[in-house]
Design an enzyme around this catalytic site. Structure first.
Site, PDB file in Angstrom:
ATOM      1  N   GLY A   1       8.568   3.827   1.144  1.00  0.00           N
ATOM      2  CA  GLY A   1       7.859   3.105   2.215  1.00  0.00           C
ATOM      3  C   GLY A   1       6.405   3.398   2.277  1.00  0.00           C
ATOM      4  O   GLY A   1       5.699   4.188   1.404  1.00  0.00           O
ATOM      5  N   SER A   2       5.772   2.694   3.018  1.00  0.00           N
ATOM      6  CA  SER A   2       4.313   2.902   3.409  1.00  0.00           C
ATOM      7  C   SER A   2       3.966   1.715   4.357  1.00  0.00           C
ATOM      8  O   SER A   2       4.444   1.437   5.152  1.00  0.00           O
ATOM      9  CB  SER A   2       3.538   2.811   2.140  1.00  0.00           C
ATOM     10  OG  SER A   2       2.206   2.938   2.408  1.00  0.00           O
ATOM     11  N   ARG A   3       3.306   0.806   3.689  1.00  0.00           N
ATOM     12  CA  ARG A   3       2.615  -0.417   4.488  1.00  0.00           C
ATOM     13  C   ARG A   3       2.431  -1.679   3.776  1.00  0.00           C
ATOM     14  O   ARG A   3       2.185  -1.627   2.602  1.00  0.00           O
ATOM     15  CB  ARG A   3       1.582   0.037   5.431  1.00  0.00           C
ATOM     16  CG  ARG A   3       0.590  -0.824   5.778  1.00  0.00           C
ATOM     17  CD  ARG A   3      -0.922  -0.181   6.455  1.00  0.00           C
ATOM     18  NE  ARG A   3      -2.019  -0.757   6.325  1.00  0.00           N
ATOM     19  CZ  ARG A   3      -3.068  -0.091   6.384  1.00  0.00           C
ATOM     20  NH1 ARG A   3      -3.271   1.197   6.644  1.00  0.00           N
ATOM     21  NH2 ARG A   3      -4.095  -1.221   6.327  1.00  0.00           N
TER      22      ARG A   3
ATOM     23  N   ILE B   1       0.799  -1.142  -0.046  1.00  0.00           N
ATOM     24  CA  ILE B   1      -0.034  -0.086  -0.066  1.00  0.00           C
ATOM     25  C   ILE B   1       0.794   1.122   0.145  1.00  0.00           C
ATOM     26  O   ILE B   1       1.756   1.553   0.929  1.00  0.00           O
ATOM     27  CB  ILE B   1      -0.961   0.116   1.138  1.00  0.00           C
ATOM     28  CG1 ILE B   1      -1.804  -1.248   1.072  1.00  0.00           C
ATOM     29  CG2 ILE B   1      -1.901   1.315   1.068  1.00  0.00           C
ATOM     30  CD1 ILE B   1      -2.429  -1.490   2.575  1.00  0.00           C
TER      31      ILE B   1
END
Length: 218
Positions: free
Chosen positions: A187-189, A157
């Site tokens: 980045g993120s999740r 995500i």
């Protein structure tokens, strides 16, 4: 020796050239020494940050068809039973790992098996911890299957800073646990959806290491 992910080569090169230019121009055209040195230090710091984003440390994965390993480095922010609406359309255990800007951003295969499903979804760039991020943000959904655990789903995500998700999984591919599955730039999740009854080996707030740490097992 520090290794960098191939998705960062172009950005690293452009950033390096830009920072060298800034340092040289500041040295040549700024007569105020403290201002020149400040700009040069900021340029070096910016280069270091970009290098950090794209580092790709080698990880030694202990292959095991009974275990699910963390697909990314980061902090466990969700462990709950939810309805997965895209592929399974039933209840699953969701484990979400949030990556901060200082984490390694490589995505690794959480288990060995066959890629049963792989789909990219364009979308928004809400902050990664927003409740609607998993259904409204830019994302990819990948389903892996093996004979021991069955099917698991992971979802890369994008967040407020991440503007490009790279996903190497193609339907029909045979993949190996711990190997490179893609990259989320800046980045993120990642959300992982596991069968009900799977034993979860992490707790909320735990920091996990991608490609190495077992987060769940059959």
């Amino acid at each position: 020796m520090i290794r960098f992910h191939k998705e960062g080569y172009k950005i690293i090169l452009v950033t390096f050239i830009f920072c060298i230019a800034v340092i040289l121009l500041a040295e040549k055209f700024l007569d105020i020494i403290w201002l020149s040195k400040t700009i040069q230090v900021l340029a070096v710091a910016f280069l270091i940050i970009v290098l950090q984003f794209f580092r790709n440390p080698k990880r030694l994965t202990s292959l095991n068809d009974n275990t699910i390993i963390a697909p990314v480095d980061g902090k466990v922010v969700v462990i709950e039973e939810v309805e997965e609406p895209e592929y399974f359309k039933d209840k699953r255990i969701q484990v979400s790992i949030f990556m901060s800007p200082i984490n390694v951003h490589v995505t690794r295969y959480a288990m060995s098996g066959i890629v049963k499903y792989s789909k990219y979804h364009p979308g928004k760039y809400l902050v990664a911890w927003h409740p609607k991020a998993s259904t409204e943000n830019e994302r990819t959904t990948v389903v892996l299957k093996n004979e021991t655990i069955g099917e698991i789903l992971y979802r890369q995500i994008a967040g407020a800073l991440a503007k490009r998700i790279v996903n190497y999984a193609k339907e029909g591919d045979k993949v190996t646990q711990g190997t490179d599955a893609g990259f989320i730039k800046f980045g993120s999740r990642v959300d992982v959806y596991l069968p009900l009854g799977t034993k979860i080996n992490v707790n909320l707030g735990d920091k996990v290491k991608g490609g190495v740490q077992v987060i769940a097992e059959k």
